[in-house]
Design a protein around this motif. Structure first.
Motif, mmCIF file in Angstrom:
data_model
loop_
_atom_site.group_PDB
_atom_site.id
_atom_site.type_symbol
_atom_site.label_atom_id
_atom_site.label_comp_id
_atom_site.label_asym_id
_atom_site.label_seq_id
_atom_site.Cartn_x
_atom_site.Cartn_y
_atom_site.Cartn_z
ATOM 1 N N ILE A 136 0.838 -1.208 0.000
ATOM 2 C CA ILE A 136 0.000 0.000 0.000
ATOM 3 C C ILE A 136 0.867 1.249 0.000
ATOM 4 N N VAL A 137 1.880 1.270 0.864
ATOM 5 C CA VAL A 137 2.751 2.440 0.988
ATOM 6 C C VAL A 137 3.539 2.679 -0.296
ATOM 7 N N GLU A 138 3.872 1.611 -0.994
ATOM 8 C CA GLU A 138 4.597 1.732 -2.262
ATOM 9 C C GLU A 138 3.832 2.635 -3.235
ATOM 10 N N HIS A 139 2.527 2.464 -3.278
ATOM 11 C CA HIS A 139 1.723 3.289 -4.187
ATOM 12 C C HIS A 139 1.421 4.659 -3.595
ATOM 13 N N LEU A 140 1.331 4.748 -2.270
ATOM 14 C CA LEU A 140 1.190 6.062 -1.635
ATOM 15 C C LEU A 140 2.389 6.952 -1.972
ATOM 16 N N ASP A 141 3.574 6.369 -1.973
ATOM 17 C CA ASP A 141 4.796 7.146 -2.194
ATOM 18 C C ASP A 141 4.855 7.764 -3.591
ATOM 19 N N VAL A 142 4.288 7.084 -4.571
ATOM 20 C CA VAL A 142 4.349 7.605 -5.938
ATOM 21 C C VAL A 142 3.057 8.295 -6.352
ATOM 22 N N GLY A 143 2.073 8.336 -5.435
ATOM 23 C CA GLY A 143 0.811 8.996 -5.751
ATOM 24 C C GLY A 143 0.064 8.330 -6.885
ATOM 25 N N GLU A 144 0.114 7.012 -6.901
ATOM 26 C CA GLU A 144 -0.468 6.240 -7.997
ATOM 27 C C GLU A 144 -1.714 5.515 -7.517
ATOM 28 N N SER A 145 -2.805 5.675 -8.246
ATOM 29 C CA SER A 145 -4.053 5.011 -7.880
ATOM 30 C C SER A 145 -3.945 3.506 -8.063
ATOM 31 N N SER A 146 -4.458 2.760 -7.095
ATOM 32 C CA SER A 146 -4.477 1.299 -7.193
ATOM 33 C C SER A 146 -5.549 0.759 -6.257
ATOM 34 N N ASN A 147 -6.042 -0.439 -6.562
ATOM 35 C CA ASN A 147 -7.073 -1.097 -5.760
ATOM 36 C C ASN A 147 -6.571 -2.454 -5.282
ATOM 37 N N TYR A 148 -6.800 -2.753 -4.007
ATOM 38 C CA TYR A 148 -6.374 -4.035 -3.443
ATOM 39 C C TYR A 148 -7.507 -4.675 -2.663
ATOM 40 N N LEU A 149 -7.516 -5.995 -2.661
ATOM 41 C CA LEU A 149 -8.359 -6.766 -1.751
ATOM 42 C C LEU A 149 -7.498 -7.214 -0.581
ATOM 43 N N LEU A 150 -7.824 -6.757 0.621
ATOM 44 C CA LEU A 150 -7.148 -7.207 1.842
ATOM 45 C C LEU A 150 -7.960 -8.365 2.395
ATOM 46 N N TYR A 151 -7.461 -9.576 2.172
ATOM 47 C CA TYR A 151 -8.222 -10.786 2.484
ATOM 48 C C TYR A 151 -7.583 -11.513 3.649
ATOM 49 N N GLY A 152 -8.391 -11.794 4.661
ATOM 50 C CA GLY A 152 -7.920 -12.561 5.804
ATOM 51 C C GLY A 152 -9.082 -12.935 6.689
ATOM 52 N N ALA A 153 -8.934 -13.993 7.432
ATOM 53 C CA ALA A 153 -9.998 -14.464 8.316
ATOM 54 C C ALA A 153 -10.324 -13.405 9.363
ATOM 55 N N THR A 154 -11.505 -13.521 9.944
ATOM 56 C CA THR A 154 -11.878 -12.653 11.055
ATOM 57 C C THR A 154 -10.827 -12.768 12.154
ATOM 58 N N GLY A 155 -10.286 -11.632 12.584
ATOM 59 C CA GLY A 155 -9.242 -11.645 13.594
ATOM 60 C C GLY A 155 -7.838 -11.742 13.041
#
Length: 607
Positions: A136-155
């Motif tokens: 996430i920070v990699e794209h924040l640093d360059v100001g580049e739009s991107s979409n991610y799915l953050l997938y993980g079990a509850t907890g």
């Protein structure tokens, strides 16, 4: 020399869904919210373009005053919403330029009142959390739009990734929006974010008063609160230099607005990220097939604190007790003896979802809607669609029989059953009937967090992302009806926590049938006072629309109106919605005379 601008008046009528030309002073630019004379009234409007040519034969009136300034990206977003969802610019622009109320003066901020206690920052992130954050920070640093799915079990630690990503955005001088699907989740989310960021947090959701929303938006606009936490409408918050949008529990249908414009906050979040060069993170333990199949996944794996709980399926056809089965009563009895907490989900309010006459077969229905009336604890029958209320009858209004049966159960009946069979357990009910007053939701959750031998009973409000230590039992009453399938085997994959296998099968079925994410749906619903007029209007519309069209077909009557729908399966939803919007704008005067209303719903949640 006079200077002219294009202004969209903030009116709802489709017949007026166009720009008008006004004279503006030199300091006015795109994004200015102005007050203008419009017909015989004064209206607010949004400037979309300046230095335009004055149309021939037109005398432009001057704007009365400038109300506020909107970020240009928000204006572009609103116009896109109007276009994509087949709405009008006036309705969409009202989402980013709500009516300004007078300041409330010195009062506590809503976050201070509604937030539950936060949690300390962990000493270190897990390896999967750190990897997700780095991406996430990699794209924040360059100001580049991107979409991610953050997938993980509850907890698995999704919220901590949101928190750290927000901190990274702040370090880079950028703001963030964190969306949660339900107001019920806001107190816990607020507590966690307020513990990290203090008064730099603002909260926006529909349960705030208009004055509170005005004050919170003002704090955001001034840059005092660069992080906004809220429900779906918070996607339009005027955050400056937006760098991050987090959409928690992205699978939740509550992100879809059910009034015009019928936007989906998840789709709008992705579009806003593109317009502002921001990163959009969509988090879920049970993602939508659309998200699973289209976004890069940042996988967190299982729970940080241990394995997922075991799940037991109880076949109610073999149980005599309803709504509390024998196995559920046994588990609740263990909590009554040894302590702990339980959460019971029953996604229906009231005592019973229907009254049925055993003699003649009549189900008591709303006089305005073709739906069953719901029985509540005060013996009133209520329609959860139009609000119609009447008293529970002693006899059947059709045949006079006294054999009236209460079908099913709601949260109020479940609460009564608990009181009767396990009086030693404290009961806290959480549904739309109990959280109407400001602060009531946070108060109920605070009670649950601090109590022992306690049961939280409620509708879907209790099921979404809550995190309370000491919860020993969670139960879903009538789980199969919640899935829309009256077969206990329909929940086997859910019982095994097998999300990937479920999504693989679901995607294959949708591919064969041409449903999202492989094609889009556009639904057009017309309502009116006569049964045939909606069908006739949609038949005329159908001949001028592109795509694979299903219908028109009649729907249940609602709020006294007869309804019909037309559904398009298409690869170009924006084209279909835009064309429908143009045709409906042209037909608006005739439809208004006939008493017809219409909605265009792109990517509907169900039909």
């Amino acid at each position: 020399m006079s200077r002219y601008a294009s202004v969209y008046p903030l009116v709802t009528a489709r017949a007026l869904a166009r720009e008008f030309t006004y004279e503006v002073p030199d300091e006015v630019g795109p994004g200015a919210v102005v007050e203008v004379k419009f017909g015989n009234a004064r209206r607010r409007g949004v400037v979309t373009e300046v230095d335009v040519a004055l149309p021939r034969g037109i005398t432009a009136a001057p704007v009365e005053r400038v109300v506020e300034e909107l970020p240009p990206a928000l204006v572009a977003l609103a116009l896109w919403v109007a276009d994509y969802y087949g709405s009008t610019p006036g309705r969409a622009l009202a989402l980013v330029a709500p009516v300004q109320r007078k300041p409330r003066g010195e009062r506590p901020q809503p976050a201070e009142r509604d937030a539950l206690p936060g949690e300390p920052e962990p000493a270190a992130l897990s390896s999967s959390q750190a990897a997700a954050l780095a991406r996430i920070v990699e794209h924040l640093d360059v100001g580049e739009s991107s979409n991610y799915l953050l997938y993980g079990a509850t907890g698995s630690g999704k919220t901590e990734v949101y928190l750290q990503a927000c901190a990274a955005a702040l370090e880079r001088g950028r703001g963030a929006i964190v969306l949660v699907p339900e107001i019920a989740l806001t107190p816990q989310a607020l507590g966690r974010f307020r513990a990290r960021f203090g008064e730099r947090i603002a909260v926006l959701h529909s349960a705030l008063s208009e004055a509170e929303r005005r004050d919170e938006r003002a704090r955001v606009s001034r840059g005092e609160a660069p992080i906004v936490v809220g429900a779906r409408s918070a996607v339009f918050a005027p955050v400056g230099r937006l760098g991050l949008i987090c959409v928690d529990e992205e699978h939740d249908a509550s992100y879809k607005q059910e009034s015009d414009p019928r936007y989906d906050a998840r789709t709008v979040a992705a579009k806003r990220a593109v317009l502002e060069g921001a990163v959009a993170v969509f988090g879920s333990a049970t993602p939508r097939p659309e998200t699973w199949g289209s976004l890069e996944r940042l996988e967190l794996g299982g729970r940080l604190a241990g394995p997922l709980p075991s799940v037991r399926i109880v076949d109610l056809r073999r149980e005599s007790g309803y709504p509390l089965s024998a196995p559920l009563l046994a588990e609740l009895g263990a909590i009554a003896e040894g302590g702990g907490k339980a959460i019971l989900l029953l996604n229906r309010r009231g005592v019973a979802p229907a009254l049925h006459c055993r003699a003649c077969g009549t189900t008591l229905r709303c006089e305005n809607c073709d739906v069953a009336l719901v029985l509540h604890a005060d013996r009133s029958l209520r329609c959860h669609h139009c609000g119609h209320t009447e008293q529970e009858p002693e006899t059947c209004p059709v045949c006079g029989s006294t054999e009236i049966a209460r079908l099913g159960a709601g949260t109020q009946r479940l609460e009564r059953e608990l009181e009767e069979k396990l009086p030693e357990l404290e009961r806290i009910r959480l549904d739309a009937d109990t959280v109407e007053k400001p602060g009531a939701l946070a108060a109920a959750l605070t009670r649950f967090a601090s109590a022992d031998r306690v049961v939280l009973v409620g509708t879907q409000m209790v099921s979404k992302g809550h995190h309370f230590p000491g919860v020993a039992l969670a139960a879903v009453v009538d789980a199969d009806t919640g899935l829309g399938m009256p077969d206990f085997r329909a929940i086997e994959l859910a019982a095994r926590h097998d999300v990937p296998r479920f999504l693989a099968g679901e995607l294959e079925r949708r591919r064969e049938l041409g449903y999202p994410p492989f094609r889009h749906l556009v639904r057009i619903v017309v309502a009116g006072p006569e049964p045939d007029a909606p069908l006739q209007a949609l038949t005329e519309l159908k001949s001028r629309l592109p795509g694979d069209l299903l219908g028109p077909a009649p729907l249940l009557r609602l709020r006294g109106k007869f309804r019909a729908q037309l559904v398009a399966k298409t690869d170009q939803p924006r084209r279909v919605a835009t064309q429908a919007g143009r045709l409906l704008s042209a037909a608006a005067p005739a439809m208004r005379r006939a008493g017809l209303s219409v909605v265009v719903d792109v990517d509907p949640q169900g039909f």
